[in-house]
Structure formats: C-alpha cells, structure tokens
Design a protein around this motif. Sequence first.
Motif, mmCIF file in Angstrom:
data_model
loop_
_atom_site.group_PDB
_atom_site.id
_atom_site.type_symbol
_atom_site.label_atom_id
_atom_site.label_comp_id
_atom_site.label_asym_id
_atom_site.label_seq_id
_atom_site.Cartn_x
_atom_site.Cartn_y
_atom_site.Cartn_z
ATOM 1 N N TRP A 31 0.810 -1.211 0.000
ATOM 2 C CA TRP A 31 0.000 0.000 0.000
ATOM 3 C C TRP A 31 0.848 1.267 0.000
ATOM 4 N N CYS A 32 2.011 1.206 0.671
ATOM 5 C CA CYS A 32 2.869 2.389 0.779
ATOM 6 C C CYS A 32 3.816 2.548 -0.410
ATOM 7 N N ALA A 33 3.904 1.538 -1.262
ATOM 8 C CA ALA A 33 4.774 1.607 -2.443
ATOM 9 C C ALA A 33 4.045 2.325 -3.577
ATOM 10 N N ARG A 34 4.703 2.430 -4.716
ATOM 11 C CA ARG A 34 4.067 2.985 -5.895
ATOM 12 C C ARG A 34 3.083 1.968 -6.472
ATOM 13 N N ALA A 35 2.137 2.450 -7.257
ATOM 14 C CA ALA A 35 1.198 1.553 -7.925
ATOM 15 C C ALA A 35 1.969 0.551 -8.778
ATOM 16 N N ASP A 36 1.565 -0.719 -8.716
ATOM 17 C CA ASP A 36 2.240 -1.751 -9.493
ATOM 18 C C ASP A 36 1.463 -2.035 -10.783
ATOM 19 N N ALA A 37 1.891 -3.047 -11.531
ATOM 20 C CA ALA A 37 1.272 -3.338 -12.824
ATOM 21 C C ALA A 37 -0.193 -3.719 -12.683
ATOM 22 N N ARG A 94 -1.411 5.400 -3.117
ATOM 23 C CA ARG A 94 -0.664 5.053 -4.332
ATOM 24 C C ARG A 94 -1.512 5.184 -5.588
ATOM 25 N N LEU A 95 -2.808 4.882 -5.516
ATOM 26 C CA LEU A 95 -3.669 4.948 -6.696
ATOM 27 C C LEU A 95 -3.995 6.387 -7.066
ATOM 28 N N VAL A 96 -4.289 7.206 -6.070
ATOM 29 C CA VAL A 96 -4.575 8.618 -6.315
ATOM 30 C C VAL A 96 -3.343 9.312 -6.897
ATOM 31 N N VAL A 97 -2.173 8.995 -6.361
ATOM 32 C CA VAL A 97 -0.929 9.595 -6.856
ATOM 33 C C VAL A 97 -0.674 9.178 -8.298
ATOM 34 N N GLU A 98 -0.903 7.911 -8.611
ATOM 35 C CA GLU A 98 -0.698 7.428 -9.981
ATOM 36 C C GLU A 98 -1.654 8.115 -10.947
ATOM 37 N N LEU A 99 -2.900 8.263 -10.554
ATOM 38 C CA LEU A 99 -3.870 8.941 -11.409
ATOM 39 C C LEU A 99 -3.485 10.402 -11.618
ATOM 40 N N ALA A 107 -8.658 12.929 -9.634
ATOM 41 C CA ALA A 107 -8.879 11.882 -8.638
ATOM 42 C C ALA A 107 -8.812 12.465 -7.244
ATOM 43 N N LEU A 108 -9.616 11.913 -6.364
ATOM 44 C CA LEU A 108 -9.632 12.301 -4.961
ATOM 45 C C LEU A 108 -9.681 11.034 -4.125
ATOM 46 N N GLY A 109 -8.870 10.970 -3.079
ATOM 47 C CA GLY A 109 -8.940 9.884 -2.122
ATOM 48 C C GLY A 109 -9.635 10.341 -0.863
ATOM 49 N N ILE A 110 -10.347 9.430 -0.213
ATOM 50 C CA ILE A 110 -10.878 9.697 1.120
ATOM 51 C C ILE A 110 -10.431 8.573 2.033
ATOM 52 N N ASP A 111 -10.124 8.932 3.262
ATOM 53 C CA ASP A 111 -9.701 7.952 4.258
ATOM 54 C C ASP A 111 -9.917 8.572 5.627
ATOM 55 N N VAL A 112 -10.220 7.727 6.615
ATOM 56 C CA VAL A 112 -10.417 8.233 7.971
ATOM 57 C C VAL A 112 -9.102 8.429 8.706
ATOM 58 N N SER A 113 -8.017 7.911 8.157
ATOM 59 C CA SER A 113 -6.723 7.977 8.817
ATOM 60 C C SER A 113 -5.991 9.266 8.452
ATOM 61 N N ARG A 158 1.317 14.455 0.614
ATOM 62 C CA ARG A 158 2.755 14.700 0.475
ATOM 63 C C ARG A 158 3.308 14.085 -0.806
ATOM 64 N N ARG A 159 2.689 13.004 -1.267
ATOM 65 C CA ARG A 159 3.184 12.316 -2.464
ATOM 66 C C ARG A 159 2.625 12.914 -3.758
ATOM 67 N N GLY A 160 1.804 13.925 -3.659
ATOM 68 C CA GLY A 160 1.308 14.597 -4.848
ATOM 69 C C GLY A 160 -0.113 14.273 -5.235
ATOM 70 N N GLY A 161 -0.810 13.475 -4.417
ATOM 71 C CA GLY A 161 -2.222 13.221 -4.664
ATOM 72 C C GLY A 161 -3.076 14.200 -3.877
#
Length: 269
Positions: free
Chosen positions: A54-60, A82-87, A94-100, A109-112
């Motif tokens: 989950w903390c790595a870059r999006a994979d294939a 990782r998915l939001v950053v890749e998009l 793209a927008l991510g939502i998370d409770v954390s 911080r990663r650009g998403g």
Amino acid sequence: MNTAHEAIAQHTTGRTAVAPWAADPYADALRAGRGPLFLRRTDGWLLPLEVERWCARADAVDREVLTRCEGAVLDVGCGPGRLVVELAASGRAALGIDVSEAAVDRTNRRGGQALRRSVFEPLPGEGRWGTVLLLDGNLGIGGDPPALLGRLARLLLPGGLLIAETVPVDVDELASVRIVRTADLTGAGGVRGTAGAPFPWARLGTPALLRCARARGWHAVGQWAAGGRAFVALRSRSTSSSAEPPNSTAVISNHLAAKPSPDSPATDR
C-alpha cells in the motif's frame, strides 16, 4: 458488539469515539511504511495487511485497474494514496478519502489529493463521480456490504462505474475484527491492550459480491484476476437524474473547502 447497521449509524452521527483505522497501530504502520500488521478475528484467525504494498508505488496490477476508470475517480479508503498519486501523475482527476490522518497526510505529500472523511459522511461531488474505487479489502467497510453499495450508488453518476476488489476465494463473511501488530499477540492466543478496538468487517468473494450487487440494482460489466488478486467492475442503475454533468476539475478543486476539522467523526477504513 454493535450490529453493522448500528455501526453505520455511528459513522453518520459521530457517536463512535475512536476510529479503528484512524489510530494506532494502523497510523504507526503507515508512518513507518511497513508492518507486520493484521486483522484478527475473535477466534484468533489473522489476516495479514499489505502495508508495504500500500505504501509503495502503484504496481502493474494497480495500473491495469486504473486504465479501466472513467471520468473523475473517487478512491474510497485510499490509504497512503498510491492509486490517487498514480492517477494524478497521468493527469487524471482523482480524490482519495480515508479516515486515517496518517494516510491522508502521506497521500497529499506524495502529490495526490485526499480528504479525511468517512464514506458515510457528506462528500464533494456527490452524484457526479465517474468511477469509485473500492480496493485493498475496502468492501469490508462498516461490516455491511449492502449499505456500502447503496451509499456508493449515490456518489456515482447514473450508470457510473464501481471497481471493487474481492477476496480471491468464495467467501461471504461478516465478523468482528481488530487491528493488531505482532507485539500485540500473546502466547496464549489473546491480544494485549495495545491492540486496536474491535469493529465490524466484511470479506466477500466475487460470487458473494455479485449476489449482493444484483439485488440492489447493480450489473456486472467485468471480472478479472491478476497478481493473485480478484476484481469486479459494476455499473450503477442508469436512471434519469437531476445531477449536474461531470466536471472533474470542479469536483476536485472544491474538496478542500469541505474538509472537516481533525476532530470530525471518521470511522471507516
């Protein structure tokens, strides 16, 4: 333990004091970028959580999923992003939502772009998202898949696309779980007080998801497996709607204005 419906009522009213995915040990693992971390059922069964992936870059496998997305994309339970950053890197809205808070901070911080919010709270762009992603076990959110699918249908455009990851075996399970580290486990098979609090969770294989989805007006448009993972693409009911046409830029640019305070209730993955 509360029923799944009671748990979701708590999500929307804020009666839950501490979100299991918003506090230690999950936050510590995301900040460190590594596990080991597990979901533990009450009978002692452990499900490893793939923190490093989950903390790595999006994979294939992830990138194949993202090629199927349409319009503006909402990643529910985005984790460290990782998915939001890749998009975002490919110019997609793209927008991510998370409770954390740790997850949201890492995503930004990663650009998403990510917002600390429960899927059961009001969200930007409701009824205008082209695609919702529900990956990495997030079908389990709230321990009530029918309620979750109903909520996601209201977030999408009519006929919008849901891409969900399922358990790659035939399972249909609702359980009480808690987040634990190796250090939280005792030799007698119990857990120490440092483990997370119990909460409801669901695990669905593809057959179980399809049964649940069909009963609520969704129809399947794709199924595939890759890298030991299983996925289903579903379309919401195509009905006339007064929702505005999709505007990816507006959906994303307005999300910060709606950002809740750090004390806002947030109780799903």
